[in-house]
Motif scaffolding. Structure first.
Motif, short mmCIF file in Angstrom:
data_model
loop_
_atom_site.label_atom_id
_atom_site.label_comp_id
_atom_site.label_asym_id
_atom_site.label_seq_id
_atom_site.Cartn_x
_atom_site.Cartn_y
_atom_site.Cartn_z
N LEU A 157 71.60 66.55 -11.78
CA LEU A 157 70.33 66.41 -12.08
C LEU A 157 69.72 65.66 -13.22
O LEU A 157 70.56 65.58 -13.96
CB LEU A 157 69.34 67.89 -12.29
CG LEU A 157 69.64 69.16 -11.22
CD1 LEU A 157 69.17 70.16 -12.03
CD2 LEU A 157 69.13 68.71 -10.02
N GLY A 158 68.92 64.73 -12.65
CA GLY A 158 68.52 63.76 -13.91
C GLY A 158 67.39 64.53 -14.82
O GLY A 158 67.01 65.48 -14.69
N ASP A 159 67.33 63.58 -16.07
CA ASP A 159 66.55 64.33 -16.85
C ASP A 159 65.11 64.44 -16.36
O ASP A 159 64.59 63.86 -15.71
CB ASP A 159 66.35 63.22 -18.27
CG ASP A 159 67.53 62.76 -18.85
OD1 ASP A 159 68.47 63.37 -18.62
OD2 ASP A 159 67.85 61.72 -19.55
N HIS A 160 64.68 65.56 -17.20
CA HIS A 160 63.06 66.13 -16.70
C HIS A 160 62.89 66.61 -15.06
O HIS A 160 61.98 66.48 -14.98
CB HIS A 160 62.04 64.88 -17.11
CG HIS A 160 62.32 64.54 -18.36
ND1 HIS A 160 62.31 65.07 -19.72
CD2 HIS A 160 62.53 63.19 -19.02
CE1 HIS A 160 62.16 64.31 -20.69
NE2 HIS A 160 62.69 63.08 -20.38
N SER A 161 64.19 66.95 -14.73
CA SER A 161 63.99 67.43 -13.21
C SER A 161 63.47 68.84 -13.35
O SER A 161 63.41 69.47 -14.10
CB SER A 161 65.27 67.49 -12.56
OG SER A 161 65.73 66.06 -12.54
N LYS A 162 62.92 69.30 -12.22
CA LYS A 162 62.55 70.71 -11.94
C LYS A 162 63.00 71.16 -10.60
O LYS A 162 62.97 70.41 -9.57
CB LYS A 162 60.97 70.79 -11.79
CG LYS A 162 60.10 70.62 -13.11
CD LYS A 162 58.76 70.54 -12.98
CE LYS A 162 58.02 70.39 -14.22
NZ LYS A 162 56.40 70.78 -14.16
N VAL A 163 63.80 72.02 -10.63
CA VAL A 163 64.65 72.65 -9.35
C VAL A 163 64.29 74.10 -9.08
O VAL A 163 64.15 74.79 -9.99
CB VAL A 163 66.00 72.58 -9.56
CG1 VAL A 163 66.91 72.95 -8.33
CG2 VAL A 163 66.36 70.96 -9.79
N GLN A 164 63.81 74.34 -7.73
CA GLN A 164 63.60 75.65 -7.53
C GLN A 164 64.57 76.27 -6.55
O GLN A 164 64.99 75.51 -5.53
CB GLN A 164 62.24 75.99 -7.02
CG GLN A 164 61.24 75.51 -7.74
CD GLN A 164 59.91 75.68 -6.99
OE1 GLN A 164 59.52 75.62 -5.94
NE2 GLN A 164 58.73 75.96 -7.72
N LEU B 282 74.99 71.06 -8.58
CA LEU B 282 73.98 70.20 -8.69
C LEU B 282 74.25 68.98 -9.69
O LEU B 282 75.01 69.10 -10.77
CB LEU B 282 72.71 70.89 -9.56
CG LEU B 282 72.39 72.10 -8.76
CD1 LEU B 282 71.34 72.94 -9.77
CD2 LEU B 282 71.64 71.75 -7.50
#
Length: 355
Positions: free
Chosen positions: A345-352, A343
């Motif tokens: 991921l940028g700041d403040h990301s949400k990943v499921q 991954l």
């Protein structure tokens, strides 16, 4: 009357099986397809058999021997290259002499044998009799054209634009007249002496060439699909027997043959199916229309509508179907690659991510 059995050829449509084995020895219900032809010839009362052999001559000789186990006397005729069916007749001249003969392609299968066809030929004695059957794709076969009275008027080998749907079956009956025909023709564009050209020569010379349309089961076992189909057809007539050992935790359903020395443990066999001698089936499912040859090992696996040749094994495999597995093959699951996510991921990301 004699028989000329063609057991040469490279079997390109059955590769890679035929890289190491003769196509005529591919087993149908655990018996080489060639053996069915030899048995049909013997049942028709023909005992003098010439077998044309090529690169796989040693294997054919080892399997057939002198022919005594089939009730025939075998003469082997070497062919240095597969130069056509008419070429096989040409090189067999000394063996055939002045006798009538049936020419039988060793990788063909005719349900019900040829006894009636041979009797009819002996009674009428035309110069040649060919067997025809309707096929969906005539471009892969020799094709016959008949007139309004059902007489053969033309033949063509693997035509691009077939003039009929009547394909030549791999059994021919000839009088000695065919020897003049095979000497008179030239090689085709394929570089082979075609039997269709020899038959056409006889027709052009106004010789008596007759045909019989067969409605029974016939297959040229030249590819995997047809091999499996013939295996299915033969297994449908299987007589159930248990000569090996089947434990109390196993279940046999329908027409199942367990040959001598075979062991079935904790398994379910649904017929028609055959387990060859000294094979072991453990914690597995063997489904309908499956032939497992001798000395095989099937453990924790599922297989149906398939043929497994001698000495092969399957372990932990689900599921195998419509397959032809060669000799001394090992079939196992592929190793599992470690599961991982990479991954960025940028700041403040949400990943499921599913577990």
């Amino acid at each position: 009357m004699k028989a000329l059995v063609l057991a040469g050829g490279s079997g390109t449509r059955l590769r890679p099986i035929t890289h190491t084995s003769a196509k005529q020895l591919v087993p149908i219900a655990n018996k080489p397809v060639l053996f069915y032809g030899l048995e049909a010839i013997a049942q028709a009362g023909i005992t003098d058999v010439g077998i044309v052999v090529g690169d796989t001559a040693d294997e054919i000789r080892q399997a057939v021997g002198d022919g005594s186990k089939f009730g025939v006397d075998v003469t082997y005729i070497p062919q240095h290259a597969p130069l056509g069916l008419a070429h096989a007749v040409l090189i067999a001249r000394d063996f055939l002499g002045e006798d009538d003969f049936v020419m039988y392609l060793g990788d063909n299968f005719i349900l019900g044998g040829i006894s009636g066809l041979v009797e009819d030929f002996r009674a009428d004695r035309p110069d040649a009799r060919i067997l025809l059957t309707k096929v969906a794709d005539p471009t892969s076969f020799g094709v016959a054209e008949l007139d309004a009275d059902g007489r053969v008027v033309a033949l063509e080998e693997k035509p691009v634009r077939p003039r009929s749907d009547l394909a030549l079956v791999g059994v021919y009956l000839f009088s000695p007249a065919v020897h003049e025909a095979v000497r008179a023709i030239e090689p085709s564009w394929r570089g082979e002496l075609e039997i269709t050209h020899a038959l056409q020569w006889l027709i052009d010379q106004r010789r008596d060439v007759r045909s019989t349309l067969i409605s029974g089961y016939w297959k040229d076992t030249g590819n995997v699909t047809d091999v499996l189909e013939v295996n299915r057809s033969v297994l449908e007539g299987l007589e159930p027997t248990v000569e090996g050992v089947v434990d109390e935790n196993s279940e046999l359903i329908g027409r199942v043959r367990i040959e001598a020395g075979a062991q079935v443990t904790g398994s379910r066999i649904v017929g028609p199916a055959i387990i060859g001698s000294d094979s072991v089936v453990t914690d597995s499912y063997v489904g309908p229309f499956t032939s497992v040859s001798e000395d095989c090992r099937i453990r924790d696996s599922e297989i149906e509508y398939s043929i497994v040749l001698r000495g092969s094994s399957m372990t932990g495999v689900r599921r195998v179907e419509a397959s032809l597995i060669g000799r001394n093959v090992e079939v196992t699951p592929a190793p599992r690659n470690p599961s991982a996510y990479r991954l960025v991921l940028g700041d403040h990301s949400k990943v499921q991510i599913s577990s």
